[in-house]
Enzyme design. Sequence first.
Site, mmCIF file in Angstrom:
data_model
loop_
_atom_site.group_PDB
_atom_site.id
_atom_site.type_symbol
_atom_site.label_atom_id
_atom_site.label_comp_id
_atom_site.label_asym_id
_atom_site.label_seq_id
_atom_site.Cartn_x
_atom_site.Cartn_y
_atom_site.Cartn_z
ATOM 1 N N GLY A 20 0.801 -1.224 0.000
ATOM 2 C CA GLY A 20 0.000 0.000 0.000
ATOM 3 C C GLY A 20 0.833 1.273 0.000
ATOM 4 N N GLU A 100 8.547 4.728 -6.074
ATOM 5 C CA GLU A 100 9.590 3.764 -6.473
ATOM 6 C C GLU A 100 10.971 4.385 -6.339
ATOM 7 O OE1 GLU A 100 8.698 0.763 -7.008
ATOM 8 O OE2 GLU A 100 6.829 0.672 -8.165
HETATM 9 P P1 ADP Z 1 2.594 -0.994 -3.221
HETATM 10 O O1 ADP Z 1 2.769 0.409 -3.789
HETATM 11 O O2 ADP Z 1 3.162 -1.125 -1.833
HETATM 12 O O3 ADP Z 1 3.074 -2.100 -4.134
HETATM 13 P P2 ADP Z 1 -0.221 -0.587 -3.787
HETATM 14 O O4 ADP Z 1 -0.619 0.681 -3.061
HETATM 15 O O5 ADP Z 1 0.050 -0.461 -5.257
HETATM 16 O O6 ADP Z 1 1.017 -1.235 -3.006
HETATM 17 O O7 ADP Z 1 -1.339 -1.698 -3.635
HETATM 18 C C1 ADP Z 1 -1.831 -2.114 -2.381
HETATM 19 C C2 ADP Z 1 -3.107 -2.914 -2.649
HETATM 20 O O8 ADP Z 1 -2.750 -4.161 -3.264
HETATM 21 C C3 ADP Z 1 -3.870 -3.336 -1.424
HETATM 22 O O9 ADP Z 1 -4.716 -2.310 -0.938
HETATM 23 C C4 ADP Z 1 -4.677 -4.522 -1.932
HETATM 24 O O10 ADP Z 1 -5.866 -4.071 -2.572
HETATM 25 C C5 ADP Z 1 -3.796 -5.105 -3.024
HETATM 26 N N1 ADP Z 1 -3.134 -6.394 -2.705
HETATM 27 C C6 ADP Z 1 -2.901 -7.383 -3.580
HETATM 28 N N2 ADP Z 1 -2.227 -8.396 -3.002
HETATM 29 C C7 ADP Z 1 -2.010 -8.064 -1.712
HETATM 30 C C8 ADP Z 1 -1.321 -8.685 -0.593
HETATM 31 N N3 ADP Z 1 -0.737 -9.886 -0.699
HETATM 32 N N4 ADP Z 1 -1.296 -8.024 0.586
HETATM 33 C C9 ADP Z 1 -1.903 -6.819 0.700
HETATM 34 N N5 ADP Z 1 -2.531 -6.177 -0.318
HETATM 35 C C10 ADP Z 1 -2.594 -6.777 -1.517
#
Ligand code: ADP
Length: 202
Positions: A20, A100
């Site tokens: 997130g 990122e």
């Molecule tokens: P990040 O930028 O940290 O990669 P994002 O903000 O793009 O994360 O996405 C977070 C969202 O991804 C969560 O709110 C949820 O809807 C989704 N999600 C998919 N897989 C998972 C997981 N294994 N754990 C938590 N959230 C997940």
Amino acid sequence: LKSPYHGGHLEVIVGPMFSGKSEELIRRITRSVIARQNVQVFKPALDDRYHHSAVASHAGRTVAALAVRSAQDIRAHLSGEDALLRGDSPATPDVVGIDEVQFFDAGVVPLVLELADSGVRVILAGLDMDFRAEPFGCIPELLARAESVEKLTAICTVCGAPATRSQRLIGGAPARFDDPVVLVGALESYEARCRVHHVVLD
Ligand code: ADP
């Protein structure tokens, strides 16, 4: 909507993939926009030119962002040196966001410190660890120098516990420690995992 800090400062949001980070960056940026502050968001460009783009969370929310190749591109854009991009936004925004941030070169550290020193609220989001669970690039230094650090967790895809690590899979199997970062032709994916279920083969 006012920041608790007096003047410029550095906020860092870290965690594994799917924790997130982008959602939290978008949330903070959206609130700054509602407060009528001038905002500029950057992210690393995957190709060789920079362009207008967006930061998108896995859940689908977005905020406008400029995709750039280097910390120097960010500096050039903010100083108005780049004639092509001049006029896109005020020269000195109130808030600068970078998503990122682990993919940027070491020049990003002095840049964000200068911005914070000059009164800008800087919000960074990035992976604290790579797929091997090693500290990622200049993130450790940014964490040390930040006023505020938020370490988010995802959900482990194996057991449902809080996940702090990003599992790299190649053809469905755990990646090796020294697998190249870019693998041509291989089917690669990532999953959030806890310490117990995170696997790196020797
Ligand atoms: P990040 O930028 O940290 O990669 P994002 O903000 O793009 O994360 O996405 C977070 C969202 O991804 C969560 O709110 C949820 O809807 C989704 N999600 C998919 N897989 C998972 C997981 N294994 N754990 C938590 N959230 C997940």
